[in-house]
Design a protein around this motif. Structure first.
Motif, short mmCIF file in Angstrom:
data_model
loop_
_atom_site.label_atom_id
_atom_site.label_comp_id
_atom_site.label_asym_id
_atom_site.label_seq_id
_atom_site.Cartn_x
_atom_site.Cartn_y
_atom_site.Cartn_z
N LEU A 140 0.22 5.92 10.85
CA LEU A 140 0.91 5.55 9.61
C LEU A 140 0.56 4.50 8.67
O LEU A 140 0.69 4.61 7.57
CB LEU A 140 2.48 5.80 10.05
CG LEU A 140 3.31 6.76 10.62
CD1 LEU A 140 4.56 6.43 10.97
CD2 LEU A 140 3.16 7.88 9.54
N LEU A 141 0.28 3.38 9.50
CA LEU A 141 -0.07 2.07 8.56
C LEU A 141 -1.64 1.85 8.58
O LEU A 141 -2.09 1.00 8.90
CB LEU A 141 0.51 0.87 9.41
CG LEU A 141 2.07 1.07 9.24
CD1 LEU A 141 2.54 -0.13 9.75
CD2 LEU A 141 2.62 1.37 8.18
N SER A 142 -2.42 3.16 7.99
CA SER A 142 -3.81 3.18 7.87
C SER A 142 -4.45 2.96 6.56
O SER A 142 -5.79 3.42 6.81
CB SER A 142 -4.44 4.01 9.00
OG SER A 142 -4.05 5.37 8.61
N GLU A 143 -3.60 3.14 5.74
CA GLU A 143 -4.02 3.44 4.28
C GLU A 143 -4.49 2.07 3.58
O GLU A 143 -4.33 0.86 4.01
CB GLU A 143 -2.98 3.72 3.60
CG GLU A 143 -2.42 5.31 4.15
CD GLU A 143 -1.35 6.03 3.29
OE1 GLU A 143 -1.75 6.66 2.34
OE2 GLU A 143 -0.25 5.73 3.54
N THR A 144 -5.12 2.25 2.67
CA THR A 144 -5.43 0.81 1.48
C THR A 144 -4.65 1.52 0.36
O THR A 144 -4.98 2.46 -0.09
CB THR A 144 -6.96 0.84 1.36
OG1 THR A 144 -7.46 0.71 2.36
CG2 THR A 144 -7.20 -0.20 0.41
#
Length: 117
Positions: free
Chosen positions: A7-11
């Protein structure tokens, strides 16, 4: 790989007005926008809310307001009224961000909304 790491792997990018400058009349105005890159973040569904939920304005318009939570690494400078840029989506920070420093998933969270239509 854990669900949180997925879930928290975006830029994303935080966009806010730059430092104040003087315009041609000598008045102070917001400077050109500044974009801050944030890695390992994400725009996720609020707790207890069905994924994909949104509200529609029932006044014969096509306005749809979607609310989510922007989650970023601890120490990320998120401010009220910042804009979160995720791909071609623009999310507006609503209110003051919350810092969770003492959990196993230490992070900064801010309520965000996207208005389309």
């Amino acid at each position: 790989m854990s669900l949180i790491s997925v879930l928290l792997s975006e830029t994303c990018y935080i966009r806010r007005p730059g430092p104040r400058v003087r315009d041609s009349t000598g008045s102070y105005v917001a400077g050109p926008p500044v974009e801050i890159r944030v890695d390992n973040c994400g725009v996720i569904s609020p707790y207890g809310v069905t994924v994909g939920s949104s509200s529609e304005t029932a006044d014969a318009s096509e306005t749809v307001e979607t609310r989510r939570v922007f989650a970023a690494p601890l120490g990320t400078d998120v401010r009220p009224a910042d804009r979160i840029i995720r791909g071609d989506e623009v999310w507006e920070v609503i209110g003051k961000p919350v810092v969770f420093p003492l959990t196993s998933l230490a992070r900064v969270e801010a309520a965000v909304r996207e208005v389309t239509g």
